[in-house]
Write a protein that holds these residues in place. Structure first.
Motif, mmCIF file in Angstrom:
data_model
loop_
_atom_site.group_PDB
_atom_site.id
_atom_site.type_symbol
_atom_site.label_atom_id
_atom_site.label_comp_id
_atom_site.label_asym_id
_atom_site.label_seq_id
_atom_site.Cartn_x
_atom_site.Cartn_y
_atom_site.Cartn_z
ATOM 1 N N GLN A 1 5.548 7.974 7.760
ATOM 2 C CA GLN A 1 4.684 8.487 6.899
ATOM 3 C C GLN A 1 4.894 8.903 5.299
ATOM 4 O O GLN A 1 4.052 9.280 4.843
ATOM 5 N N GLY A 2 6.045 8.672 5.194
ATOM 6 C CA GLY A 2 6.516 9.110 3.779
ATOM 7 C C GLY A 2 6.565 10.441 3.569
ATOM 8 O O GLY A 2 6.235 10.801 2.217
ATOM 9 N N VAL A 3 6.670 11.322 4.482
ATOM 10 C CA VAL A 3 6.869 12.989 3.933
ATOM 11 C C VAL A 3 7.885 13.460 4.502
ATOM 12 O O VAL A 3 7.773 14.880 4.635
ATOM 13 N N LEU B 1 -8.531 14.588 10.866
ATOM 14 C CA LEU B 1 -8.702 13.982 9.436
ATOM 15 C C LEU B 1 -7.620 13.007 9.211
ATOM 16 O O LEU B 1 -8.226 12.123 8.216
ATOM 17 N N GLY B 2 -6.599 13.419 9.418
ATOM 18 C CA GLY B 2 -5.484 12.481 8.732
ATOM 19 C C GLY B 2 -5.511 11.246 9.478
ATOM 20 O O GLY B 2 -5.384 10.239 8.779
ATOM 21 N N THR B 3 -5.936 11.194 10.683
ATOM 22 C CA THR B 3 -6.004 9.665 11.352
ATOM 23 C C THR B 3 -7.246 9.093 10.716
ATOM 24 O O THR B 3 -7.123 7.740 10.327
ATOM 25 N N ALA C 1 0.162 19.912 7.647
ATOM 26 C CA ALA C 1 -0.602 19.000 6.699
ATOM 27 C C ALA C 1 0.210 17.535 6.369
ATOM 28 O O ALA C 1 0.439 17.320 5.349
ATOM 29 N N VAL C 2 0.419 16.920 7.607
ATOM 30 C CA VAL C 2 1.148 15.552 7.613
ATOM 31 C C VAL C 2 -0.057 14.601 7.288
ATOM 32 O O VAL C 2 -1.027 14.832 7.668
ATOM 33 N N PRO C 3 0.266 13.581 6.906
ATOM 34 C CA PRO C 3 -0.800 12.363 6.648
ATOM 35 C C PRO C 3 -1.648 12.082 7.921
ATOM 36 O O PRO C 3 -2.795 11.916 8.128
ATOM 37 N N GLU C 4 -0.699 12.159 9.108
ATOM 38 C CA GLU C 4 -1.552 11.950 10.661
ATOM 39 C C GLU C 4 -0.800 12.640 11.340
ATOM 40 O O GLU C 4 0.439 12.672 11.761
ATOM 41 N N ALA D 1 -3.189 15.083 3.431
ATOM 42 C CA ALA D 1 -1.841 15.259 2.642
ATOM 43 C C ALA D 1 -1.877 14.602 1.420
ATOM 44 O O ALA D 1 -0.869 15.184 0.474
ATOM 45 N N ASP D 2 -2.752 14.217 0.882
ATOM 46 C CA ASP D 2 -2.490 13.834 -0.771
ATOM 47 C C ASP D 2 -3.558 14.543 -1.604
ATOM 48 O O ASP D 2 -3.485 14.443 -2.895
ATOM 49 N N GLY D 3 -3.832 16.031 -1.084
ATOM 50 C CA GLY D 3 -4.351 16.896 -1.605
ATOM 51 C C GLY D 3 -6.081 16.604 -1.995
ATOM 52 O O GLY D 3 -6.511 17.507 -2.823
ATOM 53 N N LYS D 4 -6.289 15.508 -1.482
ATOM 54 C CA LYS D 4 -7.934 15.211 -1.622
ATOM 55 C C LYS D 4 -8.594 15.805 -0.642
ATOM 56 O O LYS D 4 -8.107 15.696 0.520
ATOM 57 N N HIS D 5 -9.629 15.871 -0.426
ATOM 58 C CA HIS D 5 -10.792 16.387 0.522
ATOM 59 C C HIS D 5 -11.451 15.014 1.031
ATOM 60 O O HIS D 5 -11.956 14.349 0.335
ATOM 61 N N TYR D 6 -11.499 14.947 2.363
ATOM 62 C CA TYR D 6 -12.262 13.919 3.001
ATOM 63 C C TYR D 6 -13.152 14.070 3.987
ATOM 64 O O TYR D 6 -13.566 13.633 4.921
ATOM 65 N N ALA D 7 -13.722 15.552 3.925
ATOM 66 C CA ALA D 7 -14.834 16.058 4.727
ATOM 67 C C ALA D 7 -15.246 17.318 4.109
ATOM 68 O O ALA D 7 -14.771 17.867 3.246
#
Length: 444
Positions: A440-442, A104-106, A396-399, A138-144
């Motif tokens: 990744q800014g986290v 997902l993150g990728t 839950a990191v961005p990638e 990681a931004d709290g939004k769903h992408y799937a």
């Protein structure tokens, strides 16, 4: 695994893909794509040809029957992600991809998937909260939309265990004792020293070493990262993490209980090691039960939860698959309808495929599905219990992919070279993690 030149090529493909689709790097959709609510849906699934592929096709066919939207299912397994990037670069992305939650993150970072509003998905309230978490970036939004879940358990040669007179393991010490007995006490009775304790897929490809080891790392009290989404620090060099990796290394270097060739094995090579009687302990998922029942015999092995480690707690990697709604589709309404069907009781039941080898849905994400009414095999309940009680998703990191890959390379090198300084190598890995967290800014 791709070398630096291969990685550079993939980065270039990512850039081309994002530009070609007209989407942002943060996962927005190509809003100018002409829409046709009856346009065919191209569906890619990360599965090898065979029974599961046929289940996926049956699921899609039933959706077409009920919706009137044509579908084409393409099953790919080897180099799936590379082929997806190539399709993006050629402006030929499929409409739907059913792939690992870990991707997902990728996919979000590359801008290849579009955001999903939970409220827009009919039946979303029936899906378990933990499953929805696996579809959240990681931004709290769903992408799937979550589709399938799974946990991992120990597959143990029951006939071997009974021959050496040992109980099912209830601690890591028990596990070590059992693995040693399988290696040294001729459990198959052929008079040859040709059996081992563990079958381990420890290849660095797709980060397999870290993927396999994660359950043991957590049970040992260690971790890859500590903190919370948006504020992580490396934990891979903590005393608990070092101890867990040293325990893993000892199986290769001191006890020598791991079947030879593990450091280059992917799962496709590790499965036969267990089912052909070369090793008697295999941490794997429920998808292998039908295969092992056929090739080994259901009466010859048992499925049990992995025991607690030094932390006093058990742990299992929790993962599964999501329905990804790919960016740039000319039938966004159809994408959502397919996702809704896939997670409905009918879709989940079709995907579960009963007790057969064709299970596409391993553990249902729809809480209204009654597992025992779909599958008579009680072993599925073991996996369900593990998932619900000790299942754990990766941070839950961005990638996540860079972390898993670097961890795999380091841990693989440690177990492959018995003279390696475990603590020193993990401290280097922690520094690499810190750099990646900053990138990744986290980083906390």
């Amino acid at each position: 695994m791709a070398d630096r030149r291969g990685a550079t090529k993939l980065v270039a493909l990512f850039a081309v893909a994002v530009t070609a689709l007209g989407v942002s790097a943060c996962g927005g959709d190509a809003g100018d794509a002409a829409q046709d609510a009856k346009a065919p849906l191209q569906i890619w699934v990360r599965k090898p040809p065979g029974a599961t592929e046929q289940t996926a096709k049956a699921l899609a066919a039933k959706f077409t029957e009920s919706s009137g939207i044509p579908t084409t299912v393409t099953a790919l397994f080897e180099d799936f992600e590379t082929k997806l990037q190539q399709a993006a670069a050629q402006k030929q992305l499929p409409d739907i991809v059913i792939n690992d939650t870990g991707q997902l993150g990728t996919l979000v970072k590359q801008g290849l998937v579009r955001e999903v509003e939970r409220a827009d998905i009919a039946g979303e309230q029936d899906l378990t909260p933990v499953a929805w978490d696996a579809a959240k970036a990681a931004d709290g939004k769903h992408y799937a939309v979550p589709f399938s879940a799974q946990s991992f358990a120990l597959f143990i040669r029951k006939d071997w265990r009974e021959k050496v007179g040992l109980p099912a393991p209830r601690s890591w010490s028990d596990l070590d004792t059992l693995a040693t007995a399988f290696t040294s006490r001729d459990p198959d009775g052929n008079g040859k020293a040709d059996t081992y304790g563990y079958a381990v897929p420890a290849s660095t490809k797709r980060g397999y070493t870290a993927w396999y080891f994660s359950s043991f790392l957590w049970a040992g009290g260690g971790d890859f990262l500590s903190g919370k989404p948006g504020a992580f620090t490396p934990a891979i060099a903590s005393p608990e993490s070092v101890a867990a990796v040293d325990w893993f290394k000892a199986q290769f270097c001191t006890a020598k209980t791991v079947a030879p060739g593990a450091v280059t094995m992917e799962t496709t090579q590790a499965h036969p090691v267990f089912e052909t009687g070369k090793a008697g302990i295999y941490l794997t998922g429920p998808y292998n039960m039908a295969r092992f029942d056929k090739n080994l015999g259901k009466d010859k092995y048992e499925v049990v939860p992995a025991p607690p480690g030094p932390s006093g707690k058990a742990a299992s990697l929790a993962e599964g698959e999501n329905v990804y709604l790919m960016a740039g589709s000319d039938n966004r309404a159809g994408q959502e309808k397919f996702a809704e069907f896939a997670v409905s009781v009918e879709g989940q039941t079709l995907g579960m495929a009963g007790d057969t080898a064709g299970n596409f849905v391993r553990l249902p994400v729809n809480a209204t599905v009654k597992l025992a009414e779909v599958r008579s095999d009680a072993r599925w309940q073991t996996f369900d219990e593990i998932y619900r009680t000790v299942g754990r998703y990766v941070p839950a990191v961005p990638e996540w992919t860079p972390f898993q890959q670097k961890a795999a390379e380091t841990i693989n090198a440690i177990v492959a070279n018995c003279g390696t300084d475990t603590k020193g190598e993990l401290e280097k890995l922690a520094a690499t993690f810190a750099t990646e967290l900053t990138k990744q800014g986290v980083k906390a």
